[in-house]
Design an enzyme around this catalytic site. Structure first.
Site, mmCIF file in Angstrom:
data_model
loop_
_atom_site.group_PDB
_atom_site.id
_atom_site.type_symbol
_atom_site.label_atom_id
_atom_site.label_comp_id
_atom_site.label_asym_id
_atom_site.label_seq_id
_atom_site.Cartn_x
_atom_site.Cartn_y
_atom_site.Cartn_z
ATOM 1 N N GLU A 18 -29.764 -24.958 -28.915
ATOM 2 C CA GLU A 18 -28.839 -25.496 -27.909
ATOM 3 C C GLU A 18 -27.388 -25.310 -28.347
ATOM 4 O O GLU A 18 -26.507 -25.024 -27.527
ATOM 5 C CB GLU A 18 -29.133 -26.973 -27.646
ATOM 6 C CG GLU A 18 -30.426 -27.229 -26.918
ATOM 7 C CD GLU A 18 -30.467 -26.547 -25.558
ATOM 8 O OE1 GLU A 18 -29.525 -26.727 -24.761
ATOM 9 O OE2 GLU A 18 -31.442 -25.808 -25.300
ATOM 10 N N ASN A 50 -29.323 -33.094 -19.420
ATOM 11 C CA ASN A 50 -29.305 -31.655 -19.185
ATOM 12 C C ASN A 50 -30.425 -31.189 -18.261
ATOM 13 O O ASN A 50 -30.215 -30.309 -17.418
ATOM 14 C CB ASN A 50 -29.386 -30.895 -20.514
ATOM 15 C CG ASN A 50 -29.158 -29.404 -20.317
ATOM 16 O OD1 ASN A 50 -28.115 -28.991 -19.826
ATOM 17 N ND2 ASN A 50 -30.147 -28.587 -20.672
ATOM 18 N N TRP A 100 -22.406 -22.027 -5.635
ATOM 19 C CA TRP A 100 -22.385 -22.675 -6.949
ATOM 20 C C TRP A 100 -20.990 -23.141 -7.351
ATOM 21 O O TRP A 100 -20.846 -24.081 -8.138
ATOM 22 C CB TRP A 100 -22.949 -21.739 -8.024
ATOM 23 C CG TRP A 100 -22.295 -20.399 -8.114
ATOM 24 C CD1 TRP A 100 -22.676 -19.255 -7.479
ATOM 25 C CD2 TRP A 100 -21.131 -20.039 -8.883
ATOM 26 N NE1 TRP A 100 -21.841 -18.211 -7.806
ATOM 27 C CE2 TRP A 100 -20.890 -18.658 -8.665
ATOM 28 C CE3 TRP A 100 -20.294 -20.743 -9.747
ATOM 29 C CZ2 TRP A 100 -19.819 -17.989 -9.272
ATOM 30 C CZ3 TRP A 100 -19.232 -20.078 -10.350
ATOM 31 C CH2 TRP A 100 -19.007 -18.717 -10.107
ATOM 32 N N TRP A 109 -24.111 -23.412 -14.341
ATOM 33 C CA TRP A 109 -24.184 -23.269 -12.884
ATOM 34 C C TRP A 109 -24.572 -21.853 -12.474
ATOM 35 O O TRP A 109 -25.390 -21.672 -11.557
ATOM 36 C CB TRP A 109 -22.858 -23.679 -12.253
ATOM 37 C CG TRP A 109 -22.856 -25.139 -11.944
ATOM 38 C CD1 TRP A 109 -22.325 -26.157 -12.684
ATOM 39 C CD2 TRP A 109 -23.492 -25.759 -10.823
ATOM 40 N NE1 TRP A 109 -22.589 -27.360 -12.099
ATOM 41 C CE2 TRP A 109 -23.299 -27.155 -10.948
ATOM 42 C CE3 TRP A 109 -24.201 -25.280 -9.728
ATOM 43 C CZ2 TRP A 109 -23.787 -28.063 -10.011
ATOM 44 C CZ3 TRP A 109 -24.698 -26.188 -8.792
ATOM 45 C CH2 TRP A 109 -24.486 -27.555 -8.937
ATOM 46 N N TRP A 138 -26.641 -21.780 -27.614
ATOM 47 C CA TRP A 138 -26.328 -21.619 -26.186
ATOM 48 C C TRP A 138 -24.859 -21.931 -25.930
ATOM 49 O O TRP A 138 -24.180 -21.219 -25.176
ATOM 50 C CB TRP A 138 -27.198 -22.551 -25.330
ATOM 51 C CG TRP A 138 -28.473 -21.969 -24.820
ATOM 52 C CD1 TRP A 138 -29.737 -22.259 -25.243
ATOM 53 C CD2 TRP A 138 -28.626 -21.018 -23.763
ATOM 54 N NE1 TRP A 138 -30.656 -21.544 -24.525
ATOM 55 C CE2 TRP A 138 -30.004 -20.774 -23.596
ATOM 56 C CE3 TRP A 138 -27.727 -20.339 -22.932
ATOM 57 C CZ2 TRP A 138 -30.504 -19.885 -22.647
ATOM 58 C CZ3 TRP A 138 -28.218 -19.447 -21.979
ATOM 59 C CH2 TRP A 138 -29.589 -19.234 -21.852
ATOM 60 N N TRP A 194 -23.602 -17.390 0.794
ATOM 61 C CA TRP A 194 -23.683 -18.813 0.472
ATOM 62 C C TRP A 194 -23.198 -19.671 1.648
ATOM 63 O O TRP A 194 -22.330 -19.268 2.417
ATOM 64 C CB TRP A 194 -22.843 -19.140 -0.752
ATOM 65 C CG TRP A 194 -23.279 -18.504 -2.024
ATOM 66 C CD1 TRP A 194 -22.633 -17.519 -2.710
ATOM 67 C CD2 TRP A 194 -24.439 -18.825 -2.799
ATOM 68 N NE1 TRP A 194 -23.324 -17.195 -3.859
ATOM 69 C CE2 TRP A 194 -24.439 -17.981 -3.936
ATOM 70 C CE3 TRP A 194 -25.484 -19.727 -2.635
ATOM 71 C CZ2 TRP A 194 -25.435 -18.029 -4.909
ATOM 72 C CZ3 TRP A 194 -26.477 -19.778 -3.602
ATOM 73 C CH2 TRP A 194 -26.450 -18.936 -4.725
#
Length: 473
Positions: free
Chosen positions: A279, A346, A364, A387, A282, A311
């Site tokens: 993590e 998360n 988004w 996102w 990341w 969108w």
């Protein structure tokens, strides 16, 4: 005089800019710049502003105790920073400026402008890596490009760390007699336009508090992290993200503490502690991407072809999502938790992001901005990366038809509905067997106090897949 400019690195320990500014003899001063208008333009949440300023106050006291004065400047936007810094450097007789590298494009442009202005008055600027374990640009493919998929980046990152190691910088030693410090709440000009400065008591500031949380997590939860991290009703995560975002603790300190706790640095999923380390990697991945692909800071998708996706911008549907009125209990509980506390687990971030983009087909960027406007741990790199990952426009090896089912996600990760009943008070008395699909039970009870599902997930899923497939034609 050497001046250290503090930004999202509000700590004494493992702060390269502060460490090098304090190397050698001679006077040292520190600086923090308050930019309320710029913060609002960047959608910085009020709770995050209060948290950050409370830490500035704490750090100012600690620096004063070491004989290092912390100067505060207020400029409304980044465009005003170069002139304000130039004036301060001239006033203090500054010859060298030290700061840790910014990764966002507006901040980088500000820093370039500062360098240019200060060069004219013979002030040398030193930009250091204080935001990542390994500096952006260090972990590249064999052809010298940035990785576009996380897993090979993670492997290369671990290899590079093994080859280079890393250093934890000590906090500076006292440099003179203690100095007075005037708390921010006593400075009327600080809170003008910012609102109440009182921080949220749920989020105490300070490096001691950050280290306390880290140590508790490492002692009590890190070994089970892979099994417990996805369950919001369980205290299975470190809850360090606000402290990392404000720079109250560094990622290097986290990696070092993990190694000390385990006696080794985990290298694969088979080793305890690796899932949490991954993590942190990341986090590094998204920060490296932001530096090497500046358009990510400009509302552009990582995958350029997805810019043409049709969108929706439906304001009513977006408002229902924001307020937790979708009719999907796990989504609504997560959004109400965010609105009330400024934080979200998360797993829940992934669920609600998938719902907004794949069920409601809303852009988004609206979700990204809303998160930034509410989160105490708002961080452009992680927020944008997350996102775009959820929307299918980002750095992700999985195909676009990975779409979370909000009902089965709730059943899997909040099986008894403990988290749901905490935040969706209309469902506080509902039996666990009905909590994830409560509408039939509510109808039998003659109740209409919880909304019906605003979309049919199966139908919405098909529409999302069609949206993406249209790009292939």
């Amino acid at each position: 005089m050497r001046l250290v400019w503090l930004r999202n690195d509000l700590r004494l320990a493992d702060n390269p800019a502060l460490r090098y500014a304090c190397a050698g003899d001679g006077p040292v001063a520190a600086l923090f710049i308050i930019s309320p208008t710029q913060w609002r333009q960047h959608k910085m949440a009020p709770i995050r502003q209060r948290f950050m300023l409370a830490q500035v106050d704490e750090l100012g006291r600690e620096l004063a105790a070491l004989g290092i004065p912390l100067h505060l400047l207020r400029v409304e936007t980044f465009a005003e920073a170069p002139a304000a810094l130039s004036d301060l450097c001239r006033e203090l007789g500054v010859t060298q400026l030290y700061a840790n590298q910014a990764i966002e494009i507006d901040e980088q442009r500000r820093d370039h402008a500062v360098s240019a202005v200060l060069a004219e008055q013979a002030v040398s600027c030193h930009w250091l890596n204080g935001c990542c374990v390994l500096p952006p640009g260090r972990v590249l493919t064999g052809s010298g490009e940035m990785f576009k998929v996380f897993t090979p980046f993670s492997r290369a990152w671990l290899k590079a760390l093994d080859e280079e190691g890393f250093v934890i910088h000590r906090a500076p030693a006292p440099r003179g007699e203690p100095l007075p410090w005037q708390p921010l709440v006593e400075r009327a000009w600080v809170d003008e336009g910012l609102g109440e400065l009182t921080p949220d008591p749920r989020w105490p500031v300070g490096e001691v508090e950050a280290l306390r949380r880290l140590n508790i997590f490492l002692e009590q939860a890190v070994l089970d992290y892979g099994e417990t991290r996805d369950f919001p009703a369980i205290a299975g995560t470190s809850v360090l993200s606000p402290y990392l975002a404000a720079g109250i603790i560094s990622p290097r300190q986290c990696v070092a503490a993990l190694q000390q706790r385990l006696g080794y640095r985990p290298q694969s999923k088979a080793q305890p502690g690796f899932v949490w380390l991954n993590e942190l990697i990341w986090r590094e991945f998204y920060r490296h991407l932001l530096v090497l692909i500046p358009t990510l800071s400009m509302n552009r998708p990582f995958k350029p072809e997805t810019a043409d996706l049709p969108w929706s911008w439906d304001p009513d549907a977006f408002a229902a999502w924001c307020e937790g009125r979708t009719g999907y209990p796990i989504v609504d509980a997560a959004m109400r938790c965010l609105n009330a506390t400024g934080w979200m687990h998360n797993r829940l971030r992934m669920i609600v992001a998938s719902f907004l983009t794949k069920d409601l087909h809303i852009h988004w960027r609206l979700g990204e901005d809303y998160f930034m406007s509410r989160l105490i741990d708002g961080d452009l790199a992680a927020n944008n990366g997350g996102w775009q990952w959820a929307a299918g426009t980002g750095a992700d090896a999985a195909p676009y038809f990975r779409i979370f089912n909000p009902t089965t996600q709730g059943q899997r990760f909040d099986p008894q509905g403990e988290f749901i009943r905490t935040w969706v008070t209309e469902l506080a008395d509902i039996p666990a067997a009905y909590v994830h699909q409560p509408h039939d039970w509510l109808r039998l009870k003659g109740r209409r106090d919880y909304p019906a599902p605003m979309v049919d997930h199966a139908v919405a899923r098909v529409r999302a897949i069609e949206m993406f497939r249209s790009l292939e034609k």
